[in-house]
Motif scaffolding. Structure first.
Motif, PDB file in Angstrom:
ATOM      1  N   ARG A 103       6.415  37.298  39.392  1.00 33.17           N
ATOM      2  CA  ARG A 103       7.182  35.761  39.397  1.00 33.17           C
ATOM      3  C   ARG A 103       6.690  34.783  38.655  1.00 33.17           C
ATOM      4  NH1 ARG A 103       9.763  33.771  44.919  1.00 33.17           N
ATOM      5  NH2 ARG A 103       7.477  33.383  45.191  1.00 33.17           N
ATOM      6  N   ARG A 104       5.352  34.498  39.013  1.00 33.08           N
ATOM      7  CA  ARG A 104       4.814  33.421  38.714  1.00 33.08           C
ATOM      8  C   ARG A 104       4.492  33.621  36.302  1.00 33.08           C
ATOM      9  NH1 ARG A 104      -0.289  30.688  40.421  1.00 33.08           N
ATOM     10  NH2 ARG A 104       1.081  30.634  42.734  1.00 33.08           N
ATOM     11  N   ARG A 139       4.138  37.484  43.440  1.00 34.36           N
ATOM     12  CA  ARG A 139       4.204  36.059  43.188  1.00 34.36           C
ATOM     13  C   ARG A 139       3.625  35.692  41.858  1.00 34.36           C
ATOM     14  NH1 ARG A 139       4.182  31.649  46.438  1.00 34.36           N
ATOM     15  NH2 ARG A 139       2.855  29.983  46.155  1.00 34.36           N
ATOM     16  N   GLY A 147       3.357  26.166  49.820  1.00 32.61           N
ATOM     17  CA  GLY A 147       3.578  27.579  49.835  1.00 32.61           C
ATOM     18  C   GLY A 147       2.543  27.679  50.611  1.00 32.61           C
ATOM     19  N   PRO A 189       3.163  41.620  48.829  1.00 32.93           N
ATOM     20  CA  PRO A 189       3.377  39.679  48.774  1.00 32.93           C
ATOM     21  C   PRO A 189       2.815  39.009  47.100  1.00 32.93           C
ATOM     22  CG  PRO A 189       3.168  40.551  50.126  1.00 32.93           C
ATOM     23  CD  PRO A 189       2.623  41.548  49.817  1.00 32.93           C
ATOM     24  N   SER A 242       5.188  29.647  55.765  1.00 34.00           N
ATOM     25  CA  SER A 242       4.204  30.868  54.484  1.00 34.00           C
ATOM     26  C   SER A 242       3.633  31.422  55.599  1.00 34.00           C
ATOM     27  CB  SER A 242       4.261  30.118  53.204  1.00 34.00           C
ATOM     28  OG  SER A 242       5.034  29.625  52.999  1.00 34.00           O
TER      29      SER A 242
END
Length: 319
Positions: free
Chosen positions: A23-24, A20, A50, A16, A55
Motif C-alpha cells: 500500500r505504501r 502495508r 501506526g 499485514p 494498532s
C-alpha cells in the motif's frame, strides 16, 4: 511436548506487513503535489499513529488467529496398548436344562448356568487384548454383544443373561451360524468360537452340519464344551458326538465339564491354546490447544472494539 499441526501457516504473520508495504509503494507512486503538501504539514504525532494501542491490539488479534491456524497441541507421554490378539466369540446355552443344580463349588451345588458364569467371568478378565463377543441361544440364537474390546460391557451382559430368555430348547446350529456371520464382518486371521452346551440340537432353522461348513469356509476355529454331571439323567441328552465333530473339523477341541473345577481347568487350557499376542502399539495422547489463542483473540477483539467507540460523542448525543 508442544507440536503444531500446520507450522507453515506461521508465515501468515508477515501478511499485514506485506500489505502495508504494498500500500505504501502504491501511494508513493501516485503522489501528487497536494498530497506532498499535506504530508509536509502533518505533525510527527499524526505520523506516529501506526504504533498506537489500537494498532497493537489489532496486531495481537492477528497473531492469535495465526497461532490458532497452526493448530497447536500438546503431546502427552507415550502409552503402550496391547495389540489385538484375536476375535473370540462366546456362545452360551440358555435352554431350560441349564438350571439343573449338578455343579459343585466350595462344597455347594450350583445351577449349571451360575457355574458357567463364574468361570467365564474369570476367563473374560484374562482376555485383555482380545476382541470378545457374546451369543446366547435356546430356541433361537441372538447376539448379546458384538465383538468388542470393552470387556466390562461383555461381563455386564453375561451377568444379566437369564434362563429361557429365548425359549427352552437348544439351537446349536443357529448359534454356530450366527457366530460365523458376526466373525466374518471383521478382518481378522484369528477367529475363534467357544460354544458351551448341555444338550443336543433340538431347534433352529440351520442344522449344525450346515453351520459347520460355513465355519470351515470362513476359517473359524470352534472349541466346544459339554456341561453336566454324568449321574444326572438330563446329561444323557448331551450330544458329545456332535460337539466333538464341530471342534475336530475346525481345528478346535472338545471338552467335558462335569463340575466347576473341570470347567475352570478347561478355560485355562483354552487360554493356553489361544494365547493373546503380546505385540503392542504405542501412541501419544493429543490435547488441542487452539481454543486458548482463539479465546485470547476474541478478548482482544472486544477490547479493540471498545477502543474504537467514540465515547465522548456518544455521551454528547445522549445529553
Amino acid at each position: 511436548m508442544l507440536e503444531f499441526g500446520y507450522p507453515w501457516l506461521a508465515f501468515l504473520v508477515f501478511l499485514p506487513l506485506l500489505l502495508r508495504l504494498k500500500r505504501r509503494a502504491t501511494s508513493e507512486a501516485t503522489l501528487t503535489l497536494p498530497a506532498l503538501a499535506k504530508l509536509a504539514t502533518t505533525s510527527p504525532q499524526t505520523q506516529y499513529r501506526g504504533f498506537t494501542l489500537r494498532s497493537i491490539l489489532a496486531l495481537s488479534v492477528w497473531l492469535m488467529l495465526v497461532l490458532s491456524a497452526t493448530q497447536p497441541r500438546w503431546l502427552g507421554e507415550p502409552i503402550t496398548l496391547p495389540q489385538q490378539g484375536r476375535d473370540l466369540m462366546l456362545a452360551m446355552d440358555l435352554s431350560g436344562s441349564m438350571e439343573i443344580a449338578d455343579m459343585r463349588y466350595q462344597g455347594q451345588r450350583l445351577e449349571r448356568l451360575d457355574a458357567v458364569k463364574i468361570v467365564i467371568s474369570d476367563f473374560i478378565k484374562r482376555r485383555q487384548g482380545d476382541r470378545i463377543g457374546l451369543i446366547l441361544f435356546a430356541d433361537a440364537a441372538y447376539q448379546q454383544t458384538p465383538l468388542t474390546f470393552d470387556l466390562v460391557t461383555v461381563q455386564k451382559m453375561l451377568d444379566e443373561s437369564v434362563l429361557r430368555l429365548v425359549g427352552s430348547r437348544t439351537a446349536i446350529g443357529e448359534a454356530v451360524g450366527l457366530a460365523v456371520k458376526r466373525l466374518n464382518t471383521y478382518d481378522s486371521s484369528n477367529k475363534v468360537l467357544i460354544l458351551l452346551s448341555d444338550g443336543a440340537n433340538t431347534a433352529g432353522n440351520i442344522q449344525p452340519l450346515e453351520a459347520l461348513q460355513l465355519a470351515k469356509a470362513a476359517g473359524v476355529k470352534i472349541h466346544t464344551v459339554g456341561v453336566g454331571a454324568e449321574q444326572m439323567t438330563n446329561s444323557q441328552d448331551l450330544d458329545e458326538r456332535l460337539l466333538t465333530h464341530l471342534a475336530e473339523e475346525t481345528g478346535g477341541r472338545y471338552f467335558r465339564a462335569r463340575d466347576l473345577n473341570e470347567l475352570n481347568a478347561i478355560y485355562k487350557l483354552i487360554d493356553q491354546l489361544e494365547p493373546i499376542e503380546r505385540d503392542s502399539v504405542t501412541y501419544r495422547p493429543q490435547t488441542s490447544l487452539l481454543h486458548w489463542p482463539l479465546a485470547l483473540a476474541l478478548l482482544l477483539s472486544f477490547l479493540l472494539a471498545l477502543r474504537s467507540i467514540d465515547w465522548r460523542g456518544a455521551f454528547k448525543h445522549a445529553e
